[in-house]
Design a protein around this motif. Structure first.
Motif, short mmCIF file in Angstrom:
data_model
loop_
_atom_site.label_atom_id
_atom_site.label_comp_id
_atom_site.label_asym_id
_atom_site.label_seq_id
_atom_site.Cartn_x
_atom_site.Cartn_y
_atom_site.Cartn_z
N GLU A 16 0.98 -0.81 -0.06
CA GLU A 16 -0.32 -0.03 0.18
C GLU A 16 0.63 1.34 0.14
O GLU A 16 2.00 1.31 1.36
CB GLU A 16 -0.75 -0.05 1.21
N ASP A 17 0.79 2.35 -0.72
CA ASP A 17 1.11 3.69 -1.16
C ASP A 17 0.44 5.11 -0.10
O ASP A 17 -1.34 4.85 -1.02
CB ASP A 17 1.51 3.95 -2.44
N HIS A 18 1.07 5.67 0.19
CA HIS A 18 0.36 7.08 0.24
C HIS A 18 0.91 7.75 0.38
O HIS A 18 2.41 8.04 0.16
CB HIS A 18 -0.03 6.79 2.51
N LEU A 19 0.50 8.81 -0.40
CA LEU A 19 0.69 9.55 -1.64
C LEU A 19 0.78 11.41 -0.70
O LEU A 19 -0.26 11.81 -0.07
CB LEU A 19 0.54 9.99 -2.91
N ILE A 20 1.90 12.03 -0.02
CA ILE A 20 2.17 12.39 1.13
C ILE A 20 2.73 14.08 1.26
O ILE A 20 3.68 14.34 0.40
CB ILE A 20 2.94 12.23 2.39
N PHE A 21 1.62 14.99 0.82
CA PHE A 21 2.67 16.75 0.71
C PHE A 21 2.76 17.15 1.13
O PHE A 21 3.49 16.94 2.41
CB PHE A 21 1.38 17.24 0.60
N LEU A 22 3.72 17.84 0.68
CA LEU A 22 4.82 18.67 1.40
C LEU A 22 4.20 20.52 1.90
O LEU A 22 4.34 20.68 0.67
CB LEU A 22 6.10 19.10 1.25
N PRO A 23 4.65 21.08 3.09
CA PRO A 23 3.68 22.61 3.93
C PRO A 23 4.38 23.25 2.90
O PRO A 23 5.63 23.10 3.34
CB PRO A 23 2.56 22.23 4.44
N SER A 24 3.79 24.41 2.53
CA SER A 24 4.73 25.35 2.42
C SER A 24 3.97 26.66 3.34
O SER A 24 3.01 25.89 3.88
CB SER A 24 4.39 26.29 0.52
N CYS A 25 4.66 27.29 3.69
CA CYS A 25 3.99 28.29 5.02
C CYS A 25 4.53 29.40 5.48
O CYS A 25 6.10 29.87 3.65
CB CYS A 25 4.65 27.58 6.43
N LYS A 26 3.84 30.40 5.51
CA LYS A 26 4.76 31.87 5.84
C LYS A 26 5.36 31.80 7.32
O LYS A 26 5.17 31.53 8.45
CB LYS A 26 3.90 33.33 5.96
N VAL A 27 6.49 32.73 7.15
CA VAL A 27 7.02 33.60 8.48
C VAL A 27 6.87 34.72 9.00
O VAL A 27 7.26 35.74 8.37
CB VAL A 27 8.45 32.70 8.86
N SER A 28 6.22 34.53 10.22
CA SER A 28 5.87 36.31 10.43
C SER A 28 5.71 36.09 12.08
O SER A 28 6.45 35.58 12.85
CB SER A 28 4.39 36.12 10.09
N GLY A 29 5.57 37.22 12.25
CA GLY A 29 5.99 38.02 13.65
C GLY A 29 7.59 38.99 13.87
O GLY A 29 8.60 38.85 15.42
N PHE A 30 7.88 39.43 12.51
CA PHE A 30 9.16 40.08 12.39
C PHE A 30 8.97 41.55 13.63
O PHE A 30 9.73 41.75 13.83
CB PHE A 30 8.79 41.16 11.55
N MET A 31 7.96 42.08 13.48
CA MET A 31 7.17 43.19 14.83
C MET A 31 7.71 43.04 15.86
O MET A 31 8.28 43.93 16.83
CB MET A 31 6.09 44.05 14.38
N SER A 32 7.68 41.80 16.29
CA SER A 32 7.84 41.38 17.92
C SER A 32 9.05 40.88 17.90
O SER A 32 9.69 40.60 19.42
CB SER A 32 6.47 40.36 18.37
#
Length: 401
Positions: free
Chosen positions: A169-185
């Motif tokens: 059995e095979d499972h095809l899996i995503f790789l997430p993209s994201c944003k990095v925030s919090g620069f002001m803090s």
């Protein structure tokens, strides 16, 4: 250096960079003391969670366990060298040919992982993980692109594939993209958004929807809601729902809503859900191409907070790598990875599973589809590249090191 000074310098750094940030060196105080090649360890640091699908005879529940495993790995994958409220850091840019390998055990299962940096321009990391005792293995690869537009946008191009031997059995899996925030803090944190899928060859699909807080402060940071349904069901009626916070607690419900029967509450803070320590060879026994050996001077400097030495040690590796690439160009040679190679011919498993959700390969962006050579993994012996080190051709002095 104060947090305000660090923040000011980091904004200055971001403002000076155009295009892809992936191969750009961030200020040393924003660096994590480990390489990009270690990011995939989030998938195997809980060996029993990794092995669980192989022990489940019911296909529906196997698909649910794969979904749970992936969601439970996201916190460690994205909160690099940090945690909730602590901010995150940028891992070291892996050099071409860098290898990381380790083993994890929790008394019930043992998992292994090896990663190799198969390309530097663009940066592509390939990973293979396995548990031979339980007959489960996975492999994947990712090209990572980072750009800045008010936040740091991190895009992963690639995928992972999990295989369970007992059920073929095979499972095809995503790789997430994201944003990095919090620069002001000054405390950076990752944010996920959008819809992703996991597709099983046994006939099930998981649909994962990420969300977070809005500009007005509404919503929940790191929120996720995932539904598991049958691939051949046009209504996509949920069989199970997982909801909560991917960096905290997740609740699994049986049925189509979050008001159904609670199957499990998965809390990473519980002792039984903790991550196992990676077992790696002592530094003196590692090959010079292994990640922690190659970056040992940088890692030591970062841990003692000596950013001057951090820059000095990093520069040694980076300068040597530039010279190696220049020499290859002059000689007309092409770098050959040790453990992974681009697939020749069509990737039928991906095409069959990906078609369920309109997922298409982007091999043109990743120099092909990277597949592991399991035979090479098993027979890999030191020295990995006789006569050659990340710092150049081996001499009497480098051999002593």
């Amino acid at each position: 250096m104060s947090a305000i000074s660090k923040l000011r310098d980091f904004f200055k750094f971001l403002g000076s960079v155009k295009g892809d940030l992936s191969n750009i060196t961030a200020p040393p105080y924003f660096l994590a003391p480990h390489s990009v090649t270690e990011i995939g360890t989030c998938w195997v640091e809980r060996p029993s969670l990794f092995a669980a699908p192989a022990l489940e005879p019911d296909a529906e529940l196997r698909a649910l366990l794969v979904l749970k495993w992936i969601l439970a790995s996201l916190k460690r994958q994205l909160y690099i060298d940090g945690g909730l409220g602590q901010g995150i850091k940028k891992p070291l840019n892996a050099f071409l040919g860098e290898i990381f390998r380790a083993e994890w055990s929790d008394g019930k299962a043992t998992a292994n992982l090896v990663a190799e940096q198969v390309s530097h321009h663009p940066p592509i990391t390939a990973v293979y993980m396995w548990d031979d005792e339980h007959g489960i293995r996975g492999e994947g690869y990712a090209r990572v692109e980072m750009t800045f537009s008010g936040s740091v946008d991190i895009r992963q191009t690639g995928h992972a594939m999990l295989h369970i031997d007992r059920y073929d059995e095979d499972h095809l899996i995503f790789l997430p993209s994201c944003k990095v925030s919090g620069f002001m803090s000054g405390a950076l944190f990752p944010e996920l958004s959008g819809t992703y899928h996991i597709v099983s060859s046994s006939g099930f699909v998981s649909e994962i929807v990420f969300s977070g807080t809005s500009l007005l402060g509404t919503g929940q940071r790191n929120a996720v809601k995932a539904t598991l349904y049958r691939r051949n069901d046009p209504s996509k009626a949920p069989l199970y729902v997982i909801a909560g916070c991917w960096s905290d607690r997740l609740t699994i419900f049986k049925g189509s809503t979050t008001k159904g029967e609670v199957v499990e509450v998965w809390d990473p803070a519980r002792p039984e859900n903790g991550a196992s320590e990676a077992r790696v060879e002592p530094l003196e026994s590692q090959d010079c191409w292994e990640s922690r050996k190659a970056w040992q001077g940088v890692i030591a400097a970062l841990r003692r907070g000596d950013f001057g030495d951090t820059v000095t040690e990093k520069s040694k590796v980076e300068k040597a790598q530039r010279l190696m690439r220049a020499a290859e160009k002059e000689e007309g040679t092409t770098w050959q990875p040790l453990l992974f190679a681009p697939l020749s011919g069509p990737y039928e498993v991906f095409e069959r599973l990906g078609s369920a959700v309109g997922w298409r390969l982007q091999a043109d962006k990743t120099k092909g589809v990277w597949k592991v050579d399991r035979g090479e993994v098993k027979t890999l012996r030191r020295p990995f590249r006789p006569g050659l080190t990340p710092l150049g051709r081996e001499t009497t002095e480098t051999a002593k090191g």
